[in-house]
Design a protein around this motif. Structure first.
Motif, PDB file in Angstrom:
ATOM      1  N   SER A 107       4.785  79.240  16.718  1.00  0.00           N
ATOM      2  CA  SER A 107       4.605  80.651  17.050  1.00  0.00           C
ATOM      3  C   SER A 107       4.886  80.938  18.520  1.00  0.00           C
ATOM      4  CB  SER A 107       3.189  81.105  16.690  1.00  0.00           C
ATOM      5  OG  SER A 107       2.246  80.490  17.548  1.00  0.00           O
ATOM      6  N   GLY A 108       5.231  79.894  19.274  1.00  0.00           N
ATOM      7  CA  GLY A 108       5.618  80.088  20.665  1.00  0.00           C
ATOM      8  C   GLY A 108       4.469  80.076  21.655  1.00  0.00           C
ATOM      9  N   MET A 109       3.316  79.583  21.247  1.00  0.00           N
ATOM     10  CA  MET A 109       2.180  79.535  22.181  1.00  0.00           C
ATOM     11  C   MET A 109       2.476  78.554  23.307  1.00  0.00           C
ATOM     12  SD  MET A 109      -1.344  79.582  20.104  1.00  0.00           S
ATOM     13  CE  MET A 109      -1.952  81.094  19.411  1.00  0.00           C
ATOM     14  N   LYS A 110       2.047  78.921  24.482  1.00  0.00           N
ATOM     15  CA  LYS A 110       2.230  78.065  25.641  1.00  0.00           C
ATOM     16  C   LYS A 110       1.291  76.863  25.547  1.00  0.00           C
ATOM     17  CE  LYS A 110       3.884  81.650  28.711  1.00  0.00           C
ATOM     18  NZ  LYS A 110       5.165  81.614  28.095  1.00  0.00           N
ATOM     19  N   LYS A 111       1.623  75.813  26.277  1.00  0.00           N
ATOM     20  CA  LYS A 111       0.874  74.562  26.224  1.00  0.00           C
ATOM     21  C   LYS A 111      -0.607  74.774  26.537  1.00  0.00           C
ATOM     22  CE  LYS A 111       1.642  69.780  27.480  1.00  0.00           C
ATOM     23  NZ  LYS A 111       2.463  68.867  28.260  1.00  0.00           N
ATOM     24  N   LYS A 112      -0.897  75.615  27.515  1.00  0.00           N
ATOM     25  CA  LYS A 112      -2.288  75.879  27.891  1.00  0.00           C
ATOM     26  C   LYS A 112      -3.060  76.515  26.726  1.00  0.00           C
ATOM     27  CE  LYS A 112      -5.096  77.910  31.527  1.00  0.00           C
ATOM     28  NZ  LYS A 112      -5.112  78.671  32.774  1.00  0.00           N
ATOM     29  N   GLN A 113      -2.425  77.435  25.998  1.00  0.00           N
ATOM     30  CA  GLN A 113      -3.070  78.085  24.856  1.00  0.00           C
ATOM     31  C   GLN A 113      -3.312  77.093  23.719  1.00  0.00           C
ATOM     32  OE1 GLN A 113       0.108  81.035  24.591  1.00  0.00           O
ATOM     33  NE2 GLN A 113      -1.458  82.634  24.710  1.00  0.00           N
ATOM     34  N   ARG A 114      -2.416  76.125  23.572  1.00  0.00           N
ATOM     35  CA  ARG A 114      -2.539  75.146  22.485  1.00  0.00           C
ATOM     36  C   ARG A 114      -3.682  74.165  22.712  1.00  0.00           C
ATOM     37  NH1 ARG A 114       3.458  74.720  22.903  1.00  0.00           N
ATOM     38  NH2 ARG A 114       3.118  72.679  23.815  1.00  0.00           N
ATOM     39  N   ARG A 115      -4.230  74.123  23.915  1.00  0.00           N
ATOM     40  CA  ARG A 115      -5.382  73.255  24.204  1.00  0.00           C
ATOM     41  C   ARG A 115      -6.693  73.858  23.718  1.00  0.00           C
ATOM     42  NH1 ARG A 115      -3.437  72.515  30.020  1.00  0.00           N
ATOM     43  NH2 ARG A 115      -1.755  71.042  29.754  1.00  0.00           N
ATOM     44  N   ASN A 116      -6.653  75.084  23.259  1.00  0.00           N
ATOM     45  CA  ASN A 116      -7.842  75.793  22.778  1.00  0.00           C
ATOM     46  C   ASN A 116      -8.253  75.232  21.414  1.00  0.00           C
ATOM     47  OD1 ASN A 116      -9.755  77.562  21.822  1.00  0.00           O
ATOM     48  ND2 ASN A 116      -8.594  79.412  22.316  1.00  0.00           N
ATOM     49  N   LYS A 117      -9.188  74.280  21.427  1.00  0.00           N
ATOM     50  CA  LYS A 117      -9.599  73.606  20.193  1.00  0.00           C
ATOM     51  C   LYS A 117     -10.282  74.572  19.217  1.00  0.00           C
ATOM     52  CE  LYS A 117      -9.811  68.962  22.047  1.00  0.00           C
ATOM     53  NZ  LYS A 117      -8.467  68.623  21.734  1.00  0.00           N
ATOM     54  N   ALA A 118     -10.943  75.594  19.737  1.00  0.00           N
ATOM     55  CA  ALA A 118     -11.576  76.582  18.855  1.00  0.00           C
ATOM     56  C   ALA A 118     -10.521  77.310  18.029  1.00  0.00           C
ATOM     57  CB  ALA A 118     -12.396  77.574  19.681  1.00  0.00           C
ATOM     58  N   LEU A 119      -9.393  77.619  18.639  1.00  0.00           N
ATOM     59  CA  LEU A 119      -8.316  78.292  17.913  1.00  0.00           C
ATOM     60  C   LEU A 119      -7.721  77.366  16.850  1.00  0.00           C
ATOM     61  CD1 LEU A 119      -6.631  80.799  17.507  1.00  0.00           C
ATOM     62  CD2 LEU A 119      -5.125  80.019  19.348  1.00  0.00           C
ATOM     63  N   ILE A 120      -7.599  76.087  17.161  1.00  0.00           N
ATOM     64  CA  ILE A 120      -7.106  75.120  16.177  1.00  0.00           C
ATOM     65  C   ILE A 120      -8.038  75.088  14.967  1.00  0.00           C
ATOM     66  CG2 ILE A 120      -6.704  72.658  15.726  1.00  0.00           C
ATOM     67  CD1 ILE A 120      -5.711  72.434  18.637  1.00  0.00           C
ATOM     68  N   ASP A 121      -9.362  75.110  15.200  1.00  0.00           N
ATOM     69  CA  ASP A 121     -10.329  75.097  14.096  1.00  0.00           C
ATOM     70  C   ASP A 121     -10.211  76.349  13.239  1.00  0.00           C
ATOM     71  OD1 ASP A 121     -11.308  72.669  15.026  1.00  0.00           O
ATOM     72  OD2 ASP A 121     -12.921  73.587  16.179  1.00  0.00           O
ATOM     73  N   GLU A 122     -10.018  77.495  13.871  1.00  0.00           N
ATOM     74  CA  GLU A 122      -9.880  78.750  13.133  1.00  0.00           C
ATOM     75  C   GLU A 122      -8.591  78.757  12.302  1.00  0.00           C
ATOM     76  OE1 GLU A 122      -9.223  83.432  14.199  1.00  0.00           O
ATOM     77  OE2 GLU A 122     -10.564  82.283  15.493  1.00  0.00           O
ATOM     78  N   ILE A 123      -7.508  78.274  12.887  1.00  0.00           N
ATOM     79  CA  ILE A 123      -6.242  78.203  12.157  1.00  0.00           C
ATOM     80  C   ILE A 123      -6.357  77.201  11.017  1.00  0.00           C
ATOM     81  CG2 ILE A 123      -3.793  77.572  12.314  1.00  0.00           C
ATOM     82  CD1 ILE A 123      -3.866  78.677  15.220  1.00  0.00           C
ATOM     83  N   SER A 124      -7.058  76.090  11.229  1.00  0.00           N
ATOM     84  CA  SER A 124      -7.259  75.101  10.168  1.00  0.00           C
ATOM     85  C   SER A 124      -8.011  75.709   8.996  1.00  0.00           C
ATOM     86  CB  SER A 124      -8.030  73.882  10.697  1.00  0.00           C
ATOM     87  OG  SER A 124      -7.269  73.178  11.641  1.00  0.00           O
ATOM     88  N   ALA A 125      -9.042  76.503   9.275  1.00  0.00           N
ATOM     89  CA  ALA A 125      -9.783  77.189   8.205  1.00  0.00           C
ATOM     90  C   ALA A 125      -8.873  78.152   7.455  1.00  0.00           C
ATOM     91  CB  ALA A 125     -10.988  77.928   8.779  1.00  0.00           C
ATOM     92  N   THR A 126      -7.970  78.790   8.180  1.00  0.00           N
ATOM     93  CA  THR A 126      -7.020  79.716   7.546  1.00  0.00           C
ATOM     94  C   THR A 126      -6.050  78.954   6.646  1.00  0.00           C
ATOM     95  OG1 THR A 126      -7.194  81.137   9.499  1.00  0.00           O
ATOM     96  CG2 THR A 126      -5.367  81.572   7.992  1.00  0.00           C
TER      97      THR A 126
END
Length: 136
Positions: A107-126
């Protein structure tokens, strides 16, 4: 028709995703501290009509249970005490974190944004929820 809620349970954070009322679209809802998960669900269930909860079932590559499964079982015991009538299904969640990370890259997220583990968990639930809807 009620919503379907999915949970990507973690020892520190838990990702949560939800469908619309017609159970067509899966969207990330939030990530909560696991210590507050039951309180969050109590509040959410009081406001929204949820008819099914999906809980990720983490397994090793060989199919054996992951280390976090013991914690999930404790959570489920407490969950059923609070919500004895709620239907719960377990869904294989192998590789959802890797797929979530790849989704962030695609989706083009920058490297700094991809370090957001909370977002990874939310996307995993999705992703767990999308897989369930796809297989209906």
């Amino acid at each position: 028709m009620g919503r379907i809620l999915s949970i990507d349970y973690g020892t520190k954070r838990t990702g949560i995703a939800i469908t619309d009322e017609l159970q067509i679209i899966a969207s990330g809802l939030t990530t909560v501290d696991t210590s507050t998960l039951l309180d969050f669900l109590k509040d959410y269930f009081s406001k929204e009509n949820v008819e099914l909860v999906l809980v990720g079932e983490p397994t090793q590559k060989d199919g054996s249970p992951s280390d976090v499964e013991e914690e999930i079982q404790k959570f489920l015991k407490a969950f059923f005490t609070l919500f004895p009538l709620m239907e719960v299904k377990r869904i294989d969640e192998r590789y959802t974190s890797k797929m979530a990370f790849q989704t962030m890259i695609d989706s083009g997220m920058k490297k700094k944004q991809r370090r957001n583990k909370a977002l990874i968990d939310e996307i995993s639930a999705t992703i767990i929820l999308q897989q369930y809807l796809y297989n209906l």
